[in-house]
Design a protein around this motif. Structure first.
Motif, short mmCIF file in Angstrom:
data_model
loop_
_atom_site.label_atom_id
_atom_site.label_comp_id
_atom_site.label_asym_id
_atom_site.label_seq_id
_atom_site.Cartn_x
_atom_site.Cartn_y
_atom_site.Cartn_z
N PHE A 110 0.87 -1.19 0.00
CA PHE A 110 0.00 0.00 0.00
C PHE A 110 0.90 1.23 0.00
N LEU A 111 0.67 2.14 -0.93
CA LEU A 111 1.45 3.37 -1.02
C LEU A 111 0.50 4.52 -1.33
N CYS A 112 0.34 5.41 -0.37
CA CYS A 112 -0.60 6.52 -0.52
C CYS A 112 -0.10 7.52 -1.56
N ARG A 113 -0.98 7.93 -2.47
CA ARG A 113 -0.63 8.87 -3.54
C ARG A 113 -0.47 10.30 -3.04
N VAL A 114 -1.02 10.59 -1.84
CA VAL A 114 -1.00 11.97 -1.33
C VAL A 114 0.15 12.18 -0.35
N CYS A 115 0.19 11.37 0.71
CA CYS A 115 1.19 11.58 1.76
C CYS A 115 2.40 10.66 1.64
N GLY A 116 2.35 9.69 0.74
CA GLY A 116 3.49 8.80 0.54
C GLY A 116 3.62 7.73 1.60
N PHE A 117 2.62 7.56 2.43
CA PHE A 117 2.67 6.54 3.49
C PHE A 117 2.70 5.16 2.86
N LEU A 131 2.98 0.89 3.57
CA LEU A 131 2.76 -0.14 4.59
C LEU A 131 2.26 -1.40 3.91
N ASN A 132 2.37 -2.51 4.59
CA ASN A 132 1.76 -3.73 4.08
C ASN A 132 0.26 -3.50 3.90
#
Length: 379
Positions: free
Chosen positions: A333-340, A342-343
């Protein structure tokens, strides 16, 4: 709280013959009532009793009246379920049972824990039987007995006794644990536990490949082998669900809350290409798993609740941004906004937890989460 103990009966040859005859007559009564109810589309127990009771008593004079009524109750439940399916536009036929279990009550049976014996009503009066208790259920010995079901399978007789026990005295906890269920990772909890065994998937594949080869052969020896495999996959999945639910409860604080996704009708909601994934989805026993988890959690005073599963795998557990392309792959999982990053399953489990907290009007007490893939790898 109630628990069901499966007692292994050890009848003599004469007692086994009596039990078999009683089950046969009880099953015949079940079929008569089911046929009447389904044909006339009547699921009212009182009305079906009026229509069938006296005829059945004349046809089976040796069968105790309590067992005739028990057969009518079972048939009424089955007819109601079948008629409900028909109203929903689903396929339904007259309920049928090869051997219908007999439901005993306080007037037709008793259990003595001291001597490990029970007494059951049969076509030739009461019969007293010895029984054994499985090791894992011995902690329930001595509890107040309620109803019981007599079952027969492959020549063996078991009595499924419902035992009433006091509720556990556990101090409520504010802890909430979200659990994401999946086909790749059987269960991932929001407190960083990846539960389940990789070998489980391969075990199912092995049985599937073997059954496919035997079905393709079609010879007598192959059919004989298929009969031996009958039920093996079901028992295997049942064992996996028991192990998985037990581990989740072990990793949860007594008195807290476990949150799951509501996966009702998931098969009709999910689009998946034909192949192994679709096959495993349609064989996913999540309802059985939820039942196992609920009764195991109850013993520790843990509540099990469900939340809406929509968008839990697409939402960032840090900033709340929701987008389908946030999930780069099955595991990342890679957030498009904050770059977070995680599995993906761990992120979903935290969203499941947050959904429940939001429904209670609270939020995460620990503040924003800042985990990354490296911290997941060390977990």
């Amino acid at each position: 709280m109630d628990r069901t103990i499966v007692l292994q009966l050890t009848p003599t040859h004469e007692q086994a013959t009596l039990l078999q005859q009683t089950l046969q007559e009880h099953t015949a009564c079940f079929h008569t009532v089911a046929e009447e109810g389904f044909t006339s589309q009547c699921s009212n127990g009182v009305e079906l009793h009026k229509r069938t009771y006296y005829d059945l008593r004349r046809e089976y004079p040796n069968l105790p009246s309590q067992l005739v009524c028990a057969a009518r109750v079972k048939a009424t439940e089955a007819v109601k379920s079948a008629l409900d399916r028909r109203k929903k536009g689903l396929k339904a036929s007259t309920p049928h049972s090869r051997v219908c279990p007999i439901r005993y009550d306080a007037r037709s049976y008793w259990v003595k824990w001291e001597s490990l014996t029970c007494s059951l009503a049969t076509v030739e009066g009461r019969v007293q039987l010895a029984f054994t208790v499985p090791k894992h259920a011995q902690k329930y010995i001595g509890g107040k007995v309620c109803s019981a079901d007599l079952c027969s399978r492959k020549g063996k007789y078991t009595l499924h006794v419902v035992v009433s026990l006091p509720d556990p005295l556990v101090t409520p906890s504010q802890e909430v644990v979200g659990v994401d269920l999946g086909l790749n990772h059987p269960a991932v909890t929001s407190n960083r536990h990846f539960l389940g065994e990789r070998r489980w998937k391969e075990q199912e594949r092995r049985i599937f490949r073997l059954r496919r080869k035997l079905q393709a052969k079609g010879i007598k020896s192959a059919k004989r082998h298929l009969r031996k495999l009958s039920g093996k996959l079901f028992r295997q999945r049942k064992d996996h669900d028991h192990v998985l639910s037990k581990r989740i409860v072990q990793h949860t604080t007594p008195g807290s809350t476990i949150v799951l996704e509501n996966l009702t009708h998931i098969r009709s909601r999910t689009r998946m290409r034909k192949g192994e994934g679709q096959r495993r989805l349609h064989s996913w026993s999540f309802a059985q798993f939820h039942a196992f988890l609920s009764y195991k959690a109850q013993e520790k005073g843990i509540d099990v609740v469900k939340v809406d599963p929509r968008h839990t795998s697409q939402t960032c557990s840090r900033c709340g941004h929701q987008a389908r392309n946030n999930r780069r792959s099955q595991s990342l999982f890679l957030c498009r906004v904050c770059g977070f990053s995680l599995n993906a399953d761990l992120n979903a489990s935290r969203n499941i937890r947050e959904k429940h907290l939001a429904s209670l009007g609270t939020s995460l007490a620990s503040g924003p989460l800042s985990d990354d893939l490296s911290s997941h790898a060390s977990a």
